[in-house]
Design a protein around this motif. Structure first.
Motif, PDB file in Angstrom:
ATOM      1  N   ASP A 120       1.437  -1.333   0.352  1.00 22.32           N
ATOM      2  CA  ASP A 120       0.238  -0.153   0.380  1.00 22.32           C
ATOM      3  C   ASP A 120       1.003   1.380  -0.166  1.00 22.32           C
ATOM      4  O   ASP A 120       0.320   2.068   0.145  1.00 22.32           O
ATOM      5  CB  ASP A 120      -1.108   0.041   1.639  1.00 22.32           C
ATOM      6  N   LEU A 121       2.178   1.200  -0.565  1.00 22.84           N
ATOM      7  CA  LEU A 121       2.935   2.518  -0.079  1.00 22.84           C
ATOM      8  C   LEU A 121       3.056   2.775  -1.822  1.00 22.84           C
ATOM      9  O   LEU A 121       3.364   2.227  -2.825  1.00 22.84           O
ATOM     10  CB  LEU A 121       3.949   2.261   0.042  1.00 22.84           C
ATOM     11  N   LYS A 122       2.973   4.088  -1.872  1.00 26.54           N
ATOM     12  CA  LYS A 122       2.871   4.776  -2.931  1.00 26.54           C
ATOM     13  C   LYS A 122       4.788   5.654  -3.054  1.00 26.54           C
ATOM     14  O   LYS A 122       4.472   6.205  -2.564  1.00 26.54           O
ATOM     15  CB  LYS A 122       1.822   5.661  -3.651  1.00 26.54           C
ATOM     16  N   ILE A 123       5.266   4.661  -3.949  1.00 19.03           N
ATOM     17  CA  ILE A 123       6.980   5.049  -4.381  1.00 19.03           C
ATOM     18  C   ILE A 123       6.474   6.377  -5.230  1.00 19.03           C
ATOM     19  O   ILE A 123       6.565   5.795  -6.446  1.00 19.03           O
ATOM     20  CB  ILE A 123       7.403   5.037  -3.957  1.00 19.03           C
ATOM     21  N   ALA A 124       7.262   7.631  -5.216  1.00 19.82           N
ATOM     22  CA  ALA A 124       7.711   8.296  -6.789  1.00 19.82           C
ATOM     23  C   ALA A 124       9.142   8.991  -7.518  1.00 19.82           C
ATOM     24  O   ALA A 124       9.963   8.736  -6.129  1.00 19.82           O
ATOM     25  CB  ALA A 124       6.938  10.153  -6.223  1.00 19.82           C
ATOM     26  N   ILE A 125       8.789   8.375  -8.672  1.00 17.17           N
ATOM     27  CA  ILE A 125      10.591   8.366  -8.757  1.00 17.17           C
ATOM     28  C   ILE A 125      10.588   9.528  -9.809  1.00 17.17           C
ATOM     29  O   ILE A 125      10.000   9.356 -10.882  1.00 17.17           O
ATOM     30  CB  ILE A 125      10.640   7.446  -9.763  1.00 17.17           C
ATOM     31  N   PRO A 126      10.776  10.894  -9.796  1.00 16.19           N
ATOM     32  CA  PRO A 126      11.385  12.152 -10.324  1.00 16.19           C
ATOM     33  C   PRO A 126      12.125  12.165 -11.376  1.00 16.19           C
ATOM     34  O   PRO A 126      12.980  11.918 -10.978  1.00 16.19           O
ATOM     35  CB  PRO A 126      10.543  13.276  -9.004  1.00 16.19           C
ATOM     36  N   ILE A 153       3.475   5.586 -15.403  1.00 15.74           N
ATOM     37  CA  ILE A 153       3.991   6.413 -16.007  1.00 15.74           C
ATOM     38  C   ILE A 153       3.156   8.243 -15.734  1.00 15.74           C
ATOM     39  O   ILE A 153       1.710   8.424 -16.459  1.00 15.74           O
ATOM     40  CB  ILE A 153       4.257   6.756 -17.733  1.00 15.74           C
ATOM     41  N   LEU A 154       3.716   9.500 -15.435  1.00 23.83           N
ATOM     42  CA  LEU A 154       3.005  10.558 -14.679  1.00 23.83           C
ATOM     43  C   LEU A 154       3.918  11.659 -15.815  1.00 23.83           C
ATOM     44  O   LEU A 154       4.506  11.338 -15.880  1.00 23.83           O
ATOM     45  CB  LEU A 154       2.860  10.974 -13.813  1.00 23.83           C
ATOM     46  N   THR A 155       3.026  12.788 -15.745  1.00 26.58           N
ATOM     47  CA  THR A 155       3.443  13.737 -17.105  1.00 26.58           C
ATOM     48  C   THR A 155       3.530  14.622 -16.004  1.00 26.58           C
ATOM     49  O   THR A 155       4.203  15.526 -16.363  1.00 26.58           O
ATOM     50  CB  THR A 155       3.000  14.050 -18.055  1.00 26.58           C
ATOM     51  N   ASP A 156       2.541  14.500 -15.004  1.00 26.43           N
ATOM     52  CA  ASP A 156       2.076  15.976 -14.415  1.00 26.43           C
ATOM     53  C   ASP A 156       3.458  15.088 -13.112  1.00 26.43           C
ATOM     54  O   ASP A 156       2.928  15.150 -12.345  1.00 26.43           O
ATOM     55  CB  ASP A 156       1.086  15.788 -13.979  1.00 26.43           C
ATOM     56  N   VAL A 157       4.190  16.456 -12.723  1.00 27.33           N
ATOM     57  CA  VAL A 157       5.714  16.399 -11.663  1.00 27.33           C
ATOM     58  C   VAL A 157       4.232  16.640 -10.163  1.00 27.33           C
ATOM     59  O   VAL A 157       4.983  16.085  -9.571  1.00 27.33           O
ATOM     60  CB  VAL A 157       6.771  17.155 -11.454  1.00 27.33           C
ATOM     61  N   GLU A 158       3.863  17.609 -10.620  1.00 27.22           N
ATOM     62  CA  GLU A 158       2.473  18.157  -9.170  1.00 27.22           C
ATOM     63  C   GLU A 158       1.962  16.810  -8.786  1.00 27.22           C
ATOM     64  O   GLU A 158       2.026  16.796  -7.823  1.00 27.22           O
ATOM     65  CB  GLU A 158       2.358  19.470  -9.780  1.00 27.22           C
ATOM     66  N   LYS A 159       0.938  16.334 -10.031  1.00 31.69           N
ATOM     67  CA  LYS A 159       0.782  15.227  -9.183  1.00 31.69           C
ATOM     68  C   LYS A 159       1.482  13.572  -8.541  1.00 31.69           C
ATOM     69  O   LYS A 159       0.670  13.299  -7.822  1.00 31.69           O
ATOM     70  CB  LYS A 159      -0.106  15.254 -10.198  1.00 31.69           C
ATOM     71  N   LEU A 160       1.971  13.812  -9.117  1.00 29.75           N
ATOM     72  CA  LEU A 160       3.212  12.957  -8.416  1.00 29.75           C
ATOM     73  C   LEU A 160       3.724  12.960  -7.305  1.00 29.75           C
ATOM     74  O   LEU A 160       3.821  12.194  -6.556  1.00 29.75           O
ATOM     75  CB  LEU A 160       4.397  13.200  -9.671  1.00 29.75           C
ATOM     76  N   PHE A 161       4.167  14.375  -7.255  1.00 27.33           N
ATOM     77  CA  PHE A 161       4.459  14.838  -5.263  1.00 27.33           C
ATOM     78  C   PHE A 161       3.607  14.570  -4.434  1.00 27.33           C
ATOM     79  O   PHE A 161       3.217  13.828  -3.369  1.00 27.33           O
ATOM     80  CB  PHE A 161       5.458  16.365  -5.762  1.00 27.33           C
ATOM     81  N   ALA A 162       2.212  14.678  -5.240  1.00 22.63           N
ATOM     82  CA  ALA A 162       0.844  14.876  -4.183  1.00 22.63           C
ATOM     83  C   ALA A 162       0.535  13.513  -3.931  1.00 22.63           C
ATOM     84  O   ALA A 162      -0.408  13.167  -2.903  1.00 22.63           O
ATOM     85  CB  ALA A 162      -0.388  15.879  -4.724  1.00 22.63           C
ATOM     86  N   ALA A 163       0.831  12.592  -5.045  1.00 22.11           N
ATOM     87  CA  ALA A 163      -0.239  11.219  -5.020  1.00 22.11           C
ATOM     88  C   ALA A 163       1.007  10.748  -4.003  1.00 22.11           C
ATOM     89  O   ALA A 163       0.951   9.157  -3.484  1.00 22.11           O
ATOM     90  CB  ALA A 163      -0.314  10.065  -6.190  1.00 22.11           C
ATOM     91  N   ALA A 164       2.274  10.815  -3.885  1.00 18.61           N
ATOM     92  CA  ALA A 164       3.432   9.550  -3.278  1.00 18.61           C
ATOM     93  C   ALA A 164       3.314  10.003  -1.670  1.00 18.61           C
ATOM     94  O   ALA A 164       2.976  10.735  -0.966  1.00 18.61           O
ATOM     95  CB  ALA A 164       4.441  10.337  -3.835  1.00 18.61           C
ATOM     96  N   ASP A 165       3.551   8.963  -1.179  1.00 18.18           N
ATOM     97  CA  ASP A 165       3.890   8.599   0.384  1.00 18.18           C
ATOM     98  C   ASP A 165       5.224   8.818   0.537  1.00 18.18           C
ATOM     99  O   ASP A 165       6.306   8.959   1.440  1.00 18.18           O
ATOM    100  CB  ASP A 165       3.493   7.116   0.739  1.00 18.18           C
TER     101      ASP A 165
END
Length: 390
Positions: free
Chosen positions: A5-11, A62-74
């Motif tokens: 259940d962990l959301k991991i972001a790779i920007p 794959i997400l193009t919007d970096v703001e959404k990427l950061f917002a969604a991540a744990d």
């Protein structure tokens, strides 16, 4: 299912010239197998030659919007400390929210990062820095600093060779012999040892100095000549075999010994570091003035403030006839090799500090306590606090 259940972001890394990425398709696949959902910013791996299609094949979104990427991540995994995003006109810290985890190289003791670290605390971020992983046997596979130091030591010598206005090896010509370049490596940990070995392979006459006897002996084993800095072992060697922070009196003694011989060196590789603290100043401006015109200094220690008093972070400058290289992301110049190592190190690290999708901040684990910078409320990293209060 350690990451369940962990959301991991790779920007995508936004520092200029930074082509590394914090995860490869291989490590993304491993995270997903452990139960994580992995979000990768579009194009994040292109500089290291990993396409979006390869990440998708590994199971990432794959997400193009970096703001959404950061917002969604744990949990956000990065290579470099948070930067100001010119395109968004926002700092990456401003894209984060309270309760998020951030794992990256933060270099919290470096003066240039103090404001950013304070901001992490104010935002309620739980941040851990990879440059403070202790050098103990169980942390060996997580040691990103050693991995990146290997790259920096190797590439730093190539950078010096590229700028040096003379041959590095001895060259015999029809009009006579050209003597080899003389090199001095200060600090022979992982980076310095690799630098000494690389300079030797390129034909330079290499001298090396480290206040730790064992590190000095290792440098000799790759063909360098010792420069004795005359620091007592009890004052030099700290926990885990790292160098200790010296008193100003001992630093003056060390600088005096170097100053006596600095004129004979064509290039210097500076890689002396104290874990979690600002790098010691070993080369003053007065010492630079004594060097021959055309000499080169590569300040590998710049991410922690630098070993040369007049290095300019992120710049290559010429002062008093000497070229001083303050490039801040040397490992990023070899993105394929460095990303391969870094991604494996960081996967091992998160596998250690995360349990059931969370990091237990109150843990007495040595690795966690050494690397924790902000705990969601305040700055707790000892080296950062000491540097901020000087």
């Amino acid at each position: 299912m350690n990451f369940k259940d962990l959301k991991i972001a790779i920007p995508t890394e936004i520092m200029e010239g930074e082509d590394r990425v914090s995860a490869t398709p291989e490590t993304v696949s491993s995270m997903i197998e452990e139960g994580a959902e992995v979000l990768v910013q579009a194009g994040a791996g292109e500089g290291s030659f990993f396409s979006d299609q390869k990440y998708q094949a590994a199971g990432a979104e794959i997400l193009t919007d970096v703001e959404k990427l950061f917002a969604a991540a744990d949990l956000i995994l990065k290579v470099k400390e948070p930067q100001f995003n010119q395109e968004l006109d926002k700092h990456e810290v401003d894209l984060m929210h309270a309760g998020q985890y951030l794992i990256t190289f933060i270099h919290p003791a470096s003066p240039g990062n103090h404001q950013m670290v304070k901001k992490l605390a104010e935002k309620g971020i739980i941040s851990l820095t990879l440059d403070s992983i202790p050098r103990i046997s169980k942390a060996q596979a997580m040691d990103t600093l050693s991995s990146m130091s290997t790259v920096a030591g190797y590439k730093g010598v190539l950078m010096a060779a590229d700028i040096l206005p003379k041959f590095m090896p001895m060259i015999t010509t029809g009009v006579g012999m050209i003597k080899p370049a003389n090199a001095l490596v200060l600090g022979t940990g992982v980076a310095g040892l690799q630098a000494a070995a690389t300079a030797k392979r390129l034909g330079a006459v290499v001298h090396a100095a480290d206040i730790r006897p064992e590190a000095s002996e290792q440098a000799q084993s790759v063909g360098s000549k010792p420069l004795d800095l005359e620091i007592p072992e009890a004052e030099a060697v700290g926990e885990g075999g790292y160098a200790k922070e010296l008193s100003e009196k001992l630093l003056e003694k060390e600088r005096g010994i170097i100053a006596e011989q600095i004129e004979k060196f064509d290039f210097l590789i500076l890689s002396a570091l104290i874990p979690g603290k600002v790098a010691p100043i070993l080369i003053t401006e007065a010492m630079v003035k004594k060097m021959e015109p055309g000499s080169v200094i590569v300040d590998i220690a710049i991410d922690q403030g630098g070993n040369c008093e007049i290095t300019e972070p992120g710049k290559i400058v010429k002062k008093h006839g000497v070229t001083i290289i303050g490039t801040k992301n040397i490992p990023g110049m070899l993105p394929k090799s460095s990303t391969w190592m870094f991604s494996k190190n960081i996967y091992k690290f998160i596998s250690h500090v995360i349990e059931a999708g969370k990091i237990e901040i109150e843990s007495d684990d040595e690795i966690l306590s050494s690397t924790l910078v902000t705990d969601g409320e305040k700055i707790v990293h000892q080296g950062a606090l000491e540097a901020m209060n000087k």
